[in-house]
Design a protein around this motif. Sequence first.
Motif, PDB file in Angstrom:
ATOM      1  N   ALA A  40     -72.292  42.038 -56.810  1.00 35.76           N
ATOM      2  CA  ALA A  40     -72.080  43.134 -57.760  1.00 35.76           C
ATOM      3  C   ALA A  40     -72.549  44.460 -57.173  1.00 35.76           C
ATOM      4  N   ALA A  41     -73.672  44.453 -56.453  1.00 34.58           N
ATOM      5  CA  ALA A  41     -74.179  45.675 -55.823  1.00 34.58           C
ATOM      6  C   ALA A  41     -73.216  46.179 -54.747  1.00 34.58           C
ATOM      7  N   ILE A  42     -72.678  45.277 -53.941  1.00 33.48           N
ATOM      8  CA  ILE A  42     -71.708  45.683 -52.920  1.00 33.48           C
ATOM      9  C   ILE A  42     -70.481  46.300 -53.595  1.00 33.48           C
ATOM     10  N   LEU A  43     -69.990  45.649 -54.633  1.00 34.06           N
ATOM     11  CA  LEU A  43     -68.794  46.147 -55.318  1.00 34.06           C
ATOM     12  C   LEU A  43     -69.025  47.517 -55.938  1.00 34.06           C
ATOM     13  N   THR A  44     -70.127  47.699 -56.651  1.00 39.15           N
ATOM     14  CA  THR A  44     -70.347  48.959 -57.374  1.00 39.15           C
ATOM     15  C   THR A  44     -70.925  50.061 -56.506  1.00 39.15           C
ATOM     16  N   ILE A  45     -71.948  49.757 -55.741  1.00 39.93           N
ATOM     17  CA  ILE A  45     -72.630  50.789 -54.952  1.00 39.93           C
ATOM     18  C   ILE A  45     -71.858  51.135 -53.686  1.00 39.93           C
ATOM     19  N   ASP A  46     -71.510  50.127 -52.916  1.00 43.73           N
ATOM     20  CA  ASP A  46     -70.852  50.369 -51.629  1.00 43.73           C
ATOM     21  C   ASP A  46     -69.368  50.693 -51.757  1.00 43.73           C
ATOM     22  N   LEU A  47     -68.690  50.045 -52.707  1.00 42.06           N
ATOM     23  CA  LEU A  47     -67.238  50.170 -52.784  1.00 42.06           C
ATOM     24  C   LEU A  47     -66.742  50.981 -53.981  1.00 42.06           C
ATOM     25  N   GLY A  48     -67.647  51.400 -54.855  1.00 44.73           N
ATOM     26  CA  GLY A  48     -67.266  52.268 -55.965  1.00 44.73           C
ATOM     27  C   GLY A  48     -66.534  51.597 -57.111  1.00 44.73           C
ATOM     28  N   ALA A  49     -66.685  50.294 -57.243  1.00 48.12           N
ATOM     29  CA  ALA A  49     -66.050  49.587 -58.364  1.00 48.12           C
ATOM     30  C   ALA A  49     -66.751  49.985 -59.662  1.00 48.12           C
ATOM     31  N   PRO A  50     -66.024  49.959 -60.773  1.00 51.23           N
ATOM     32  CA  PRO A  50     -66.674  50.260 -62.052  1.00 51.23           C
ATOM     33  C   PRO A  50     -67.691  49.173 -62.398  1.00 51.23           C
ATOM     34  N   ALA A  51     -68.784  49.574 -63.028  1.00 49.78           N
ATOM     35  CA  ALA A  51     -69.788  48.596 -63.442  1.00 49.78           C
ATOM     36  C   ALA A  51     -69.207  47.735 -64.551  1.00 49.78           C
ATOM     37  N   SER A  52     -69.468  46.448 -64.491  1.00 49.66           N
ATOM     38  CA  SER A  52     -68.954  45.515 -65.489  1.00 49.66           C
ATOM     39  C   SER A  52     -69.911  45.465 -66.668  1.00 49.66           C
ATOM     40  N   VAL A  53     -69.373  45.341 -67.878  1.00 50.31           N
ATOM     41  CA  VAL A  53     -70.221  45.246 -69.062  1.00 50.31           C
ATOM     42  C   VAL A  53     -70.622  43.810 -69.364  1.00 50.31           C
ATOM     43  N   ASP A  54     -70.039  42.869 -68.640  1.00 51.15           N
ATOM     44  CA  ASP A  54     -70.410  41.470 -68.807  1.00 51.15           C
ATOM     45  C   ASP A  54     -70.688  40.891 -67.422  1.00 51.15           C
ATOM     46  N   ASP A  55     -70.656  39.588 -67.277  1.00 49.45           N
ATOM     47  CA  ASP A  55     -70.994  38.967 -65.996  1.00 49.45           C
ATOM     48  C   ASP A  55     -69.822  38.872 -65.021  1.00 49.45           C
ATOM     49  N   ARG A  56     -68.665  39.405 -65.407  1.00 48.95           N
ATOM     50  CA  ARG A  56     -67.519  39.328 -64.508  1.00 48.95           C
ATOM     51  C   ARG A  56     -67.611  40.394 -63.433  1.00 48.95           C
ATOM     52  N   LEU A  57     -67.120  40.068 -62.243  1.00 51.14           N
ATOM     53  CA  LEU A  57     -67.106  41.004 -61.125  1.00 51.14           C
ATOM     54  C   LEU A  57     -65.776  41.742 -61.112  1.00 51.14           C
ATOM     55  N   VAL A  58     -65.818  43.059 -60.924  1.00 51.76           N
ATOM     56  CA  VAL A  58     -64.613  43.868 -60.964  1.00 51.76           C
ATOM     57  C   VAL A  58     -64.414  44.564 -59.620  1.00 51.76           C
ATOM     58  N   CYS A  59     -63.184  44.540 -59.123  1.00 59.23           N
ATOM     59  CA  CYS A  59     -62.807  45.195 -57.874  1.00 59.23           C
ATOM     60  C   CYS A  59     -62.747  46.710 -58.078  1.00 59.23           C
ATOM     61  N   PHE A  60     -62.742  47.467 -56.999  1.00 53.50           N
ATOM     62  CA  PHE A  60     -62.635  48.919 -57.115  1.00 53.50           C
ATOM     63  C   PHE A  60     -61.306  49.357 -57.725  1.00 53.50           C
ATOM     64  N   CYS A  61     -60.306  48.490 -57.719  1.00 54.48           N
ATOM     65  CA  CYS A  61     -59.015  48.813 -58.338  1.00 54.48           C
ATOM     66  C   CYS A  61     -59.000  48.464 -59.824  1.00 54.48           C
ATOM     67  N   GLY A  62     -60.074  47.838 -60.308  1.00 49.19           N
ATOM     68  CA  GLY A  62     -60.189  47.513 -61.728  1.00 49.19           C
ATOM     69  C   GLY A  62     -59.856  46.082 -62.106  1.00 49.19           C
ATOM     70  N   THR A  63     -59.299  45.304 -61.184  1.00 53.16           N
ATOM     71  CA  THR A  63     -58.976  43.909 -61.508  1.00 53.16           C
ATOM     72  C   THR A  63     -60.201  43.020 -61.314  1.00 53.16           C
TER      73      THR A  63
END
Length: 85
Positions: A40-63
């Motif tokens: 989750a840290a790599i996705l949000t901090i390093d890659l700029g993905a939106p933070a998830s409001v639940d436990d699901r991991l979200v890509c920087f494209c939103g999927t």
Amino acid sequence: MCIVISVADDLPKIAIWDPDEVSILVARGTATGELIREVAAILTIDLGAPASVDDRLVCFCGTLVQLPGELTALVAAVDSSCGPV
């Protein structure tokens, strides 16, 4: 292009961003909670993905980012042993 998560042996860290393969490599055998936090840290901090409001991991494209089969089973086992998440 969405991020792919793959499990690998002998990594120097819990999770590593591999820009050549557009993937995150995760160390086999890592504690599930720790692994999810690192990814989750790599996705949000390093890659700029939106933070998830639940436990699901979200890509920087939103999927949603899909976990490999062996990680999906581990996450499901931890979730069911800890109650609702």
